[in-house]
Design an enzyme around this catalytic site. Structure first.
Site, short mmCIF file in Angstrom:
data_model
loop_
_atom_site.label_atom_id
_atom_site.label_comp_id
_atom_site.label_asym_id
_atom_site.label_seq_id
_atom_site.Cartn_x
_atom_site.Cartn_y
_atom_site.Cartn_z
N ASN A 10 0.88 -1.18 0.00
CA ASN A 10 0.00 0.00 0.00
C ASN A 10 0.91 1.22 0.00
OD1 ASN A 10 -1.75 2.09 0.56
ND2 ASN A 10 -2.28 1.39 2.63
N TRP A 11 0.96 1.91 -1.14
CA TRP A 11 1.89 3.03 -1.26
C TRP A 11 1.38 4.31 -0.63
CZ3 TRP A 11 4.07 2.60 -7.01
CH2 TRP A 11 4.78 1.40 -7.12
N GLU A 168 -5.77 -5.14 10.34
CA GLU A 168 -4.73 -4.14 10.58
C GLU A 168 -5.03 -3.41 11.89
OE1 GLU A 168 -2.60 -2.94 6.69
OE2 GLU A 168 -4.38 -1.69 6.88
N SER A 214 3.15 -2.48 10.32
CA SER A 214 4.60 -2.57 10.54
C SER A 214 5.20 -3.92 10.12
CB SER A 214 4.94 -2.24 11.99
OG SER A 214 4.55 -0.90 12.29
N GLY A 235 2.70 -1.21 4.32
CA GLY A 235 2.76 0.21 3.99
C GLY A 235 4.21 0.64 3.78
N GLY A 236 4.80 1.21 4.84
CA GLY A 236 6.15 1.78 4.76
C GLY A 236 7.18 0.95 4.03
P1 PGA Z 1 2.69 0.07 7.71
O1 PGA Z 1 1.22 0.31 7.04
O2 PGA Z 1 3.23 -1.20 7.08
O3 PGA Z 1 3.48 1.29 7.32
O4 PGA Z 1 2.47 -0.07 9.15
C1 PGA Z 1 0.34 -0.76 6.81
C2 PGA Z 1 -0.93 -0.22 6.18
O5 PGA Z 1 -1.36 0.88 6.51
O6 PGA Z 1 -1.55 -0.90 5.32
#
Ligand code: PGA
Length: 251
Positions: A10-11, A168, A214, A235-236
């Site tokens: 997820n960018w 999540e 995370s 995400g990150g």
């Molecule tokens: P994160 O985000 O990996 O940066 O914690 C996950 C997401 O929001 O889908």
């Protein structure tokens, strides 16, 4: 029961067109020849078409990060399902915690978006998860069950076969604090039990449930080893080509 793992990136609101094409090309190269797992990336709307072109000929699927619930009309700021399909999206993230908590999207809105996606043939990823306050108050399961029941209202069993669920926990998103393997597995097993109640057991056994919050190269292997974790929503770490490549190649 074998559920093909799905590794999804997820960018969020990152990357201009040139940056997005460079990262998408790297993800396509890292996914070459993979048949035992699926890979998906969700760029912002503005780079969907360019990203789709960059991953052409690879198994990488492209997703949007949200979707409007009408085919067209006076809905300033929204993008319709046919528009997303036209830009090359096959999947769409719906009900992400940032949509729920930063932009105030209600479960009713999320349900409308999800049903519209299904109606037009976009595969939805429905995100659910509790806040830290909700977890500390002992209401994790109540919150998650409500989000599932409301998000999936009027979704038929036949349609449910096209839906992916992502658990999540809000307190784990972008914080560096991952849920422990046991916490994640417990929530995933609970989600599958709720799906069995809402639909039936064999269907619930087929639904992919992703963990998000995370996820990093350092924790992906042990998360993916849990019985009810069928993939990750990242995400990150999905913005870093090397880190995401390692996550794709979890062991
Ligand atoms: P994160 O985000 O990996 O940066 O914690 C996950 C997401 O929001 O889908």
């Amino acid at each position: 029961m074998t559920r093909t793992p799905l590794i999804a990136g997820n960018w969020k609101m990152y990357l201009t067109k040139a940056e997005a094409v460079a990262l998408a090309s790297a993800v396509a190269a890292a996914s070459k020849g993979l048949s035992d797992r699926e890979v998906m990336i969700a760029p912002p709307f503005t780079t969907l078409a360019a990203v789709k072109e960059a991953v052409a000929g690879s198994p990488v699927k492209v997703a949007a990060q949200n979707v409007g619930w009408e085919k067209e009309g006076a809905f300033t700021g929204e993008i319709s399902p046919p528009m997303l399909l036209d830009a090359g999206a096959e999947m769409v993230i719906i009900g992400h915690s940032e949509r729920r908590h930063v932009f105030g999207e209600s479960s009713a809105m999320i349900n409308r978006r999800l049903r519209a996606a299904l109606q037009f043939g976009l595969l939805p990823i429905l995100c659910v998860g509790e806040t830290l306050a909700e977890r500390e108050a002992g209401s994790t399961f109540t919150v998650v069950e409500e989000q599932l029941a409301q998000g999936l209202a009027d979704v038929t069993a036949a349609q449910m076969d096209s839906v992916v669920v992502a658990y999540e926990p809000v307190w784990a998103i972008g914080t560096g604090k991952t849920a422990s393997n046991a916490q994640a597995q417990e929530a995933h097993a609970f989600i599958r039990a709720v799906l069995s109640r809402l639909y039936e057991k064999t269907l619930a056994e087929r639904v992919k449930i992703l963990y998000g919050g995370s996820v990093k190269p350092e924790n992906v292997d042990s998360l993916m080893a849990q019985a009810d974790i069928d993939g990750v929503l990242v995400g990150g770490a999905s913005l870093n080509a090397g880190a995401f490549e390692r996550i794709i190649h979890f062991q």
